[in-house]
Design an enzyme around this catalytic site. Sequence first.
Site, PDB file in Angstrom:
ATOM      1  N   CYS A 167     -61.543  73.368  47.195  1.00 46.82           N
ATOM      2  CA  CYS A 167     -62.852  73.009  46.483  1.00 46.82           C
ATOM      3  C   CYS A 167     -64.033  73.234  47.490  1.00 46.82           C
ATOM      4  O   CYS A 167     -65.216  73.510  47.079  1.00 46.82           O
ATOM      5  CB  CYS A 167     -62.836  71.721  46.168  1.00 46.82           C
ATOM      6  SG  CYS A 167     -61.723  71.288  44.768  1.00 46.82           S
ATOM      7  N   CYS A 186     -60.897  69.268  49.281  1.00 46.67           N
ATOM      8  CA  CYS A 186     -60.128  70.000  50.057  1.00 46.67           C
ATOM      9  C   CYS A 186     -60.668  71.445  50.470  1.00 46.67           C
ATOM     10  O   CYS A 186     -61.836  71.718  49.756  1.00 46.67           O
ATOM     11  CB  CYS A 186     -59.041  70.420  49.034  1.00 46.67           C
ATOM     12  SG  CYS A 186     -59.214  71.374  47.659  1.00 46.67           S
ATOM     13  N   HIS A 215     -58.931  70.041  40.490  1.00 43.84           N
ATOM     14  CA  HIS A 215     -59.437  69.231  41.031  1.00 43.84           C
ATOM     15  C   HIS A 215     -60.694  68.728  40.669  1.00 43.84           C
ATOM     16  O   HIS A 215     -61.262  69.621  39.658  1.00 43.84           O
ATOM     17  CB  HIS A 215     -59.723  69.609  42.578  1.00 43.84           C
ATOM     18  CG  HIS A 215     -58.471  69.733  43.212  1.00 43.84           C
ATOM     19  ND1 HIS A 215     -58.641  69.900  44.447  1.00 43.84           N
ATOM     20  CD2 HIS A 215     -57.200  69.471  42.993  1.00 43.84           C
ATOM     21  CE1 HIS A 215     -57.359  70.134  45.018  1.00 43.84           C
ATOM     22  NE2 HIS A 215     -56.385  69.687  44.224  1.00 43.84           N
ATOM     23  N   GLU A 255     -63.810  68.334  41.690  1.00 41.55           N
ATOM     24  CA  GLU A 255     -64.989  69.182  41.772  1.00 41.55           C
ATOM     25  C   GLU A 255     -64.658  70.510  41.092  1.00 41.55           C
ATOM     26  O   GLU A 255     -65.934  71.077  40.559  1.00 41.55           O
ATOM     27  CB  GLU A 255     -64.851  69.583  43.403  1.00 41.55           C
ATOM     28  CG  GLU A 255     -64.802  68.286  44.452  1.00 41.55           C
ATOM     29  CD  GLU A 255     -63.293  67.633  44.933  1.00 41.55           C
ATOM     30  OE1 GLU A 255     -63.227  67.215  45.822  1.00 41.55           O
ATOM     31  OE2 GLU A 255     -62.420  68.079  43.929  1.00 41.55           O
TER      32      GLU A 255
END
Length: 155
Positions: free
Chosen positions: A109, A106, A78, A80
Amino acid sequence: MKRPNWDTYFANITRDVASRSSCLRRSVGALLVRDRRILATGYNGVPSGLEHCEISGCIREQMKVPSGQRHELCRGLHAEQNAIIQAAIHGVSISGATLYSTTYPCSVCAKMLIQAKIIEIVVLESYSDELSPKMLSEAGVKVRFLGPTVEGQNG
C-alpha cells in the site's frame, strides 16, 4: 459539548469505515482527505461479488501466515487500495491528499500511496512491516501517529 478537531473528526470516521470490513483477521478503514473534504473511503475485504472470508475461510489463517507477510495470498484488498480504487472509479483526483488509516500501511500500500502522490499519512495503530516506513520516508511522505484513542479538541 466540545467540538472535535479535524484529526479527531477524520479518525472517528475512519474507525466507522473500518466497521464495514469483512476481514476475519483485522478491520481497517482508510479515508482520503484534501482541504478538509473527504475524497474517498475504503475498508479491507474481498472484491465486490466474491464470497466473504467468513464463508470461504481465511487462506492466510489456514496457512498460518504471520501478520505483515505474504499479502498476495489474501483474497481481500487493503483499505488503502480500496480508497484509491474508489477515487479512480468516480474520477476523483487524490494527488496531494492526506490518508487517514486505522492501521499503518503495509509496503504494498505504501508503494501505491507514494505513486498516487499522497503527501501525508495519519495512522491510529502500528503494523509489522519494516519496509513501509523506509519507503515512505525516502519518498518524503509525512507520517503522523495519533494512537488508538484520540482526544477531542476544539478546532
